[in-house]
Design an enzyme around this catalytic site. Structure first.
Site, PDB file in Angstrom:
ATOM      1  N   GLU A  35       0.855  -1.191   0.000  1.00  0.00           N
ATOM      2  CA  GLU A  35       0.000   0.000   0.000  1.00  0.00           C
ATOM      3  C   GLU A  35       0.890   1.239   0.000  1.00  0.00           C
ATOM      4  OE1 GLU A  35      -2.404   2.898  -0.178  1.00  0.00           O
ATOM      5  OE2 GLU A  35      -3.247   0.860  -0.328  1.00  0.00           O
ATOM      6  N   SER A  41      -7.712  -0.348   4.419  1.00  0.00           N
ATOM      7  CA  SER A  41      -9.055  -0.816   4.817  1.00  0.00           C
ATOM      8  C   SER A  41      -9.910   0.284   5.428  1.00  0.00           C
ATOM      9  CB  SER A  41      -8.927  -1.991   5.803  1.00  0.00           C
ATOM     10  OG  SER A  41      -8.305  -3.087   5.204  1.00  0.00           O
ATOM     11  N   CYS A  45     -16.080   6.167   1.026  1.00  0.00           N
ATOM     12  CA  CYS A  45     -17.420   6.744   0.886  1.00  0.00           C
ATOM     13  C   CYS A  45     -17.767   7.650   2.071  1.00  0.00           C
ATOM     14  CB  CYS A  45     -18.458   5.642   0.772  1.00  0.00           C
ATOM     15  SG  CYS A  45     -18.238   4.557  -0.656  1.00  0.00           S
ATOM     16  N   VAL A  82       4.213  -0.308  -5.623  1.00  0.00           N
ATOM     17  CA  VAL A  82       4.601  -1.219  -6.688  1.00  0.00           C
ATOM     18  C   VAL A  82       4.737  -0.409  -7.976  1.00  0.00           C
ATOM     19  CG1 VAL A  82       3.902  -3.200  -8.082  1.00  0.00           C
ATOM     20  CG2 VAL A  82       3.560  -3.231  -5.603  1.00  0.00           C
TER      21      VAL A  82
END
Length: 460
Positions: A35, A41, A45, A82
């Site tokens: 991440e 997590s 919204c 990444v």
């Protein structure tokens, strides 16, 4: 032992990792997740409601911390990006953004959950201090820092989709004068224009200035380099903060560079098991993929946390040796601006025309409760039904308290392939505090069924 590598540690990625861990213990499956941000997590919204003050604690939006994931046997590496996927050698290249260390990590299974990125059109001033996209918790924190440091109280929201109207509400709640500049004539392009007009009128009634048919061409800055307004072809609008609500696009630059298949909307293409097409051990889910629309039969891009979590569950089950599929969506979404509720599912008129469907439309005015019961509020329901067959194609609802979640009835009917005639017999709950004797959705279904029967020669 095999290794699962996950790129992206939000809804789809960590749902996949967590479900795979439930299926297989640590001595059979090594799980590494990357991440690049500061948070994992979390509920994106919920960001507008955190910014607006309804949610006071940022951490309330975090479903599970990195430490909790690690305690479950997932090697979650935060602030690590990444930068390359090498499918031929089954490895990914990662960079630790804090230390600068670079390295390759091999995989037996790869999950791509890179999400979506806010649209930031190339224009003068787009990167000026005080201009904010709102996609991640990092974005939300940056916006709050700007709002807390502002002396002025003028805000411009660029775009009037879901994020735009929700951020307009958030800024109104924080005491700002809000102007929404929208390229289309009406807000909420996910609705038909006649329903969008209802949202337009209500937003203006809430004190929001709506500017339609206007495209922002530049962000204006002051001598200090900070934002001072936005410019369109015809006017300038002063602002102490600018929020971009233009929409999002799939974040698939890594996937494209690796030669993975992308669809017409730029999202990864997968099969029903959420496996990237043509790649046996690469999976993808969340806002970076395209999904099957069960009503139109075509692929589309929908960025919603509900879908992302389901994708992750499917992927994790399959990686863990089980079997699961994601059949598709009907395009259900709800939103609100202050006390106005907005909902849609299925196709709009232009969607139906684009795929060659002929249809009938009806619009009905009703109330959220029995008309004589205190608190009954007006509600408008628009329904599309296929010409001749009467198959339900779509529903849009705009109203006050109790309006939006009625769309779920239509979503179930769409998924089941019901006709509007069949819908009229649905045994929905009734009591005066909750609904008129004929629920507004069923009133629309009755009217649509009658139109289908009587106008067999009409084309949409």
């Amino acid at each position: 032992m095999s290794r699962l590598v996950v790129i992206g540690a939000d809804a789809a990625g960590m749902s996949a990792a967590s479900q795979a861990r439930r299926m297989l213990p640590a001595d059979r499956l090594d799980i590494v997740a990357f991440e690049r941000g500061h948070f994992a997590s979390y509920s994106a919204c919920g960001i507008p409601y955190w910014v607006g003050g309804q949610v006071t604690d940022r951490d309330a939006l975090i479903a599970r911390t990195p430490q909790e994931h690690r305690a479950r046997g997932i090697d979650l590496r935060m602030r690590t990006e990444v930068t390359e996927i090498d499918p031929a050698r089954q490895r990914v290249h990662a960079v630790d953004l804090e230390s600068g260390r670079e390295y390759w990590t091999s995989y037996d299974h790869l999950v791509i959950a890179t999400g979506a990125r806010p649209v930031r059109p190339p224009m003068p001033g787009i990167d000026a201090p005080g201009v904010h996209g709102v996609q991640s918790l990092d974005d939300g924190q940056a916006l709050l820092d700007t709002l807390d440091g502002n002396r002025g109280r003028r805000a411009v929201v660029v775009g009037a989709g879901y994020i735009g109207v929700e951020m307009a509400e958030a800024l109104i709640n924080r005491g700002y004068e809000v102007t929404v500049v929208n390229r289309g004539p009406e807000p909420m392009a996910t609705l038909d224009p006649d329903m969008g007009r209802l949202v337009h009128t209500a937003m203006e009634g809430l004190g929001i200035t709506m500017v339609g048919d206007a495209e922002v061409s530049a962000i204006l800055t002051g001598e200090d380099g900070r934002v001072r307004g936005v410019a369109t072809k015809d006017a300038e609008y002063p602002a102490d903060v600018v929020v971009l609500g233009i929409g999002v696009r799939p974040e698939t630059s890594l996937s494209a560079a690796a030669g993975l298949p992308l669809g017409a909307h730029g999202g990864l293409l997968t099969d029903r098991a959420m496996r990237v097409r043509g790649h046996e051990n690469i999976w993808a889910g969340g806002d970076c993929v395209e999904v099957l629309d069960l009503v139109s039969g075509q692929e589309r891009h929908i960025a919603l946390g509900t879908h992302a979590n389901k994708h992750g569950q499917v992927i994790g089950t399959n990686v863990g040796g089980g079997y699961a599929t994601f059949p598709g969506v009907v395009g259900t979404a709800v939103s609100k601006v202050c006390d106005l509720e907005i909902a849609r599912t299925g196709l709009r008129e232009k969607d139906a025309r684009r795929v060659g469907l002929k249809f009938e439309t009806v619009t009905v005015e009703s109330t959220s409760r029995a008309g004589y019961y205190p608190g009954a509020a007006p509600m408008t329901v628009k329904m599309l039904a296929e010409h001749r067959t009467g198959r339900l194609l779509g529903v849009q609802i705009v109203g006050r308290e109790g309006a939006a979640k009625r769309v779920d009835v239509a979503a179930v009917a769409l998924t089941a392939g019901l006709t509007v005639e069949q819908m009229t017999a649905l045994d929905l709950g009734y009591a005066p505090p909750f609904s008129p004797v004929w629920d507004p959705v069923l009133v629309a279904a009755r009217k649509a069924a009658a139109k289908v029967r009587s106008r067999t020669g009409h084309t949409g």
